[in-house]
Design a protein around this motif. Structure first.
Motif, PDB file in Angstrom:
ATOM      1  N   VAL A 156      -8.491   1.475  14.135  1.00 16.74           N
ATOM      2  CA  VAL A 156      -9.591   1.021  13.215  1.00 16.74           C
ATOM      3  C   VAL A 156     -10.940   1.276  13.849  1.00 16.74           C
ATOM      4  N   GLN A 157     -11.067   1.079  15.218  1.00 14.04           N
ATOM      5  CA  GLN A 157     -12.457   1.199  15.608  1.00 14.04           C
ATOM      6  C   GLN A 157     -12.701   2.610  15.851  1.00 14.04           C
ATOM      7  N   SER A 158     -12.088   3.278  16.465  1.00 11.10           N
ATOM      8  CA  SER A 158     -12.761   4.600  17.077  1.00 11.10           C
ATOM      9  C   SER A 158     -12.393   5.766  15.829  1.00 11.10           C
ATOM     10  N   GLU A 159     -10.880   5.703  15.236  1.00 13.01           N
ATOM     11  CA  GLU A 159     -10.800   6.660  14.408  1.00 13.01           C
ATOM     12  C   GLU A 159     -11.190   6.427  13.083  1.00 13.01           C
ATOM     13  N   GLN A 160     -11.446   5.007  12.949  1.00 11.94           N
ATOM     14  CA  GLN A 160     -11.965   4.544  11.439  1.00 11.94           C
ATOM     15  C   GLN A 160     -10.872   4.712  10.436  1.00 11.94           C
ATOM     16  N   VAL A 161      -9.439   4.733  10.893  1.00 12.98           N
ATOM     17  CA  VAL A 161      -8.512   4.976   9.910  1.00 12.98           C
ATOM     18  C   VAL A 161      -7.782   3.635   9.788  1.00 12.98           C
ATOM     19  N   PRO A 162      -7.741   2.864   8.760  1.00 13.77           N
ATOM     20  CA  PRO A 162      -7.001   1.405   8.526  1.00 13.77           C
ATOM     21  C   PRO A 162      -5.479   2.057   8.900  1.00 13.77           C
ATOM     22  N   SER A 163      -4.674   1.413   9.832  1.00 13.09           N
ATOM     23  CA  SER A 163      -3.390   1.670  10.293  1.00 13.09           C
ATOM     24  C   SER A 163      -2.591   0.556  10.600  1.00 13.09           C
ATOM     25  N   ALA A 164      -1.358   0.784  10.721  1.00 16.88           N
ATOM     26  CA  ALA A 164      -0.443  -0.260  11.016  1.00 16.88           C
ATOM     27  C   ALA A 164       0.533   0.384  12.147  1.00 16.88           C
ATOM     28  N   VAL A 165       0.716  -0.412  13.354  1.00 24.32           N
ATOM     29  CA  VAL A 165       1.532   0.316  14.484  1.00 24.32           C
ATOM     30  C   VAL A 165       2.572  -0.596  14.899  1.00 24.32           C
ATOM     31  N   LEU A 166       3.596  -0.010  15.219  1.00 27.09           N
ATOM     32  CA  LEU A 166       4.728  -0.358  15.723  1.00 27.09           C
ATOM     33  C   LEU A 166       5.295   0.140  16.999  1.00 27.09           C
ATOM     34  N   LEU A 167       5.306  -0.635  18.081  1.00 26.81           N
ATOM     35  CA  LEU A 167       5.635   0.096  19.477  1.00 26.81           C
ATOM     36  C   LEU A 167       6.757  -0.778  20.147  1.00 26.81           C
ATOM     37  N   ASP A 168       7.945  -0.211  20.600  1.00 24.83           N
ATOM     38  CA  ASP A 168       9.028  -1.198  20.967  1.00 24.83           C
ATOM     39  C   ASP A 168       9.727  -0.494  21.991  1.00 24.83           C
ATOM     40  N   VAL A 169      10.094  -1.052  23.184  1.00 23.71           N
ATOM     41  CA  VAL A 169      11.289  -0.803  24.247  1.00 23.71           C
ATOM     42  C   VAL A 169      11.883  -1.912  24.155  1.00 23.71           C
ATOM     43  N   GLY A 170      13.259  -1.672  23.999  1.00 27.72           N
ATOM     44  CA  GLY A 170      14.423  -2.808  23.853  1.00 27.72           C
ATOM     45  C   GLY A 170      14.935  -2.720  25.313  1.00 27.72           C
ATOM     46  N   LEU A 171      15.191  -4.011  25.863  1.00 29.39           N
ATOM     47  CA  LEU A 171      15.714  -4.191  27.239  1.00 29.39           C
ATOM     48  C   LEU A 171      17.055  -5.148  26.925  1.00 29.39           C
ATOM     49  N   GLU A 198      -0.747  -4.468   2.490  1.00 30.32           N
ATOM     50  CA  GLU A 198       0.647  -4.876   2.173  1.00 30.32           C
ATOM     51  C   GLU A 198       1.464  -4.430   3.068  1.00 30.32           C
ATOM     52  N   ILE A 199       1.261  -3.102   3.594  1.00 32.22           N
ATOM     53  CA  ILE A 199       2.207  -2.569   4.844  1.00 32.22           C
ATOM     54  C   ILE A 199       2.047  -3.280   6.036  1.00 32.22           C
ATOM     55  N   GLN A 200       0.860  -3.572   6.295  1.00 30.70           N
ATOM     56  CA  GLN A 200       0.684  -4.099   7.792  1.00 30.70           C
ATOM     57  C   GLN A 200       1.370  -5.589   7.530  1.00 30.70           C
ATOM     58  N   GLN A 201       1.307  -6.303   6.543  1.00 31.48           N
ATOM     59  CA  GLN A 201       1.845  -7.659   6.580  1.00 31.48           C
ATOM     60  C   GLN A 201       3.448  -7.607   6.445  1.00 31.48           C
ATOM     61  N   LYS A 202       3.887  -6.479   5.711  1.00 31.96           N
ATOM     62  CA  LYS A 202       5.418  -6.336   5.894  1.00 31.96           C
ATOM     63  C   LYS A 202       5.817  -5.890   7.120  1.00 31.96           C
ATOM     64  N   MET A 203       5.003  -5.070   7.812  1.00 32.18           N
ATOM     65  CA  MET A 203       5.373  -4.967   9.356  1.00 32.18           C
ATOM     66  C   MET A 203       5.490  -5.639  10.559  1.00 32.18           C
ATOM     67  N   LEU A 204       4.610  -6.961  10.043  1.00 32.50           N
ATOM     68  CA  LEU A 204       4.396  -8.069  10.783  1.00 32.50           C
ATOM     69  C   LEU A 204       5.645  -8.880  10.935  1.00 32.50           C
ATOM     70  N   HIS A 205       6.712  -8.600   9.958  1.00 32.74           N
ATOM     71  CA  HIS A 205       8.013  -9.581   9.889  1.00 32.74           C
ATOM     72  C   HIS A 205       9.102  -8.363   9.903  1.00 32.74           C
ATOM     73  N   PHE A 206       8.792  -7.140  10.327  1.00 33.15           N
ATOM     74  CA  PHE A 206       9.795  -6.159  10.466  1.00 33.15           C
ATOM     75  C   PHE A 206      10.698  -6.290  11.715  1.00 33.15           C
ATOM     76  N   ASP A 207      11.796  -5.828  11.457  1.00 33.01           N
ATOM     77  CA  ASP A 207      12.744  -5.918  12.780  1.00 33.01           C
ATOM     78  C   ASP A 207      12.290  -4.873  13.801  1.00 33.01           C
ATOM     79  N   PRO A 208      12.334  -5.241  15.021  1.00 32.80           N
ATOM     80  CA  PRO A 208      11.736  -4.379  16.106  1.00 32.80           C
ATOM     81  C   PRO A 208      12.646  -3.224  15.954  1.00 32.80           C
TER      82      PRO A 208
END
Length: 301
Positions: A156-171, A198-208
């Protein structure tokens, strides 16, 4: 020999776009990439998660590049991890390292969080692009130190592109890596207001992502699940691997760039050179260093 089932589930990245052309999405599976990084660098649980997320993030960001253009992410903080570096290019080669690979946090303290590993610090992104003489570099302060929130803030700050990100490493309970992967969703310029929210809110509750992959979902399924009920069109897919282009000849060429004084200083004994990115070790003999010294002196005459 790899089975058809295992081949079908290999680490890959998929790119797609919504039917209306207003949202781009990239999904990557990096399970083997993270396992390889952990083995090569003997990573602690803390660094397995942090570096794994960073490797995943750089590949998602590199999916927007062309050819062999590449992107490098550096996270440097005052916490015990110190410096973390991850790099990827558009063709799917990923590599990275941590300054202090074996450090761990005290998890018996309820106040301890993953972000304490890096602590207060800076995230820097450097892009090496075609037709540009110098790499582009931009930086932000770390907001959480957990990589995921920091990358989202950077977009958001540097690319100035509204985005949603999920990064996950399962152990699992024994500390073994189950699955690893990530998702990057970006709003296109003509997207209606509130679409990415809308997508950002959806991803907040998304399964890992790791749980989805472990449950039989593949990158295609995850892409469709995030975008539903809207259809999504696949744009591209490619394999991704932990891969470093270091070679013994490259290290010798780097030694050849040293001045005669520096070469003279190390000419009495052989040298062991270690690649930061993949931890590969290369031996350079005493006679080879003396030969480089002679060549360097000859060029100066």
């Amino acid at each position: 020999m790899i089975s058809k089932e295992d081949f079908a589930q290999k680490d890959r990245l998929i790119k797609g776009i919504s039917a209306h052309g207003d949202i781009k999405i990239s999904v990557v599976k990096t399970t083997d990439v993270v396992r390889t990084a952990r083995k090569k660098h003997n990573l602690s649980l803390l660094n397995t998660v942090l570096l794994g997320r960073a490797l995943t993030a750089t590949m998602l960001m590199a999916s927007e590049l062309k050819g062999e253009e590449r992107i490098q992410m550096r996270l440097e903080g005052k916490g015990p991890v110190g410096l973390l570096v991850a790099e990827a290019n558009r063709v799917g080669e990923i590599r990275g390292y941590v300054q202090n690979p074996e450090v761990e946090l005290n998890y018996s303290d309820d106040q301890t969080s993953l972000g304490d590993g890096l602590g207060v610090g800076v995230l820097s992104v450097r892009k090496t692009l075609y037709n540009e003489a110098e790499p582009r570099t931009s930086s932000i302060e770390l907001v959480k130190g957990n990589v995921t929130d920091d990358v989202a803030y950077y977009m958001v700050q540097s690319e100035q592109v509204p985005s949603a990100v999920l990064l996950d490493v399962g152990l699992d309970d024994q500390g073994a890596i189950t699955e690893a992967g990530g998702v990057l969703v970006q709003r296109m310029p003509d997207a209606p207001e509130g679409r990415i929210d809308e997508i950002q809110q959806k991803m907040l509750h998304f399964d890992p992502v790791s749980e989805l992959l472990a449950g039989g979902y593949y990158i295609d399924d995850i892409m469709a699940k995030i975008m539903e009920p809207d259809p999504v069109k696949e744009l591209d897919r490619q394999p991704v691997d932990f891969f470093c282009r270091c070679t013994r000849n490259r290290f010798i060429s780097a030694l050849a760039m040293l001045g005669p004084e520096d070469l003279q200083e190390i000419s009495d004994e052989g040298q062991e050179l270690v690649c930061h990115f993949c931890n590969e070790q290369y031996q350079v003999s005493k006679s080879e260093i003396k030969e480089l010294l002679m060549q360097t002196k000859a060029k100066m005459n």
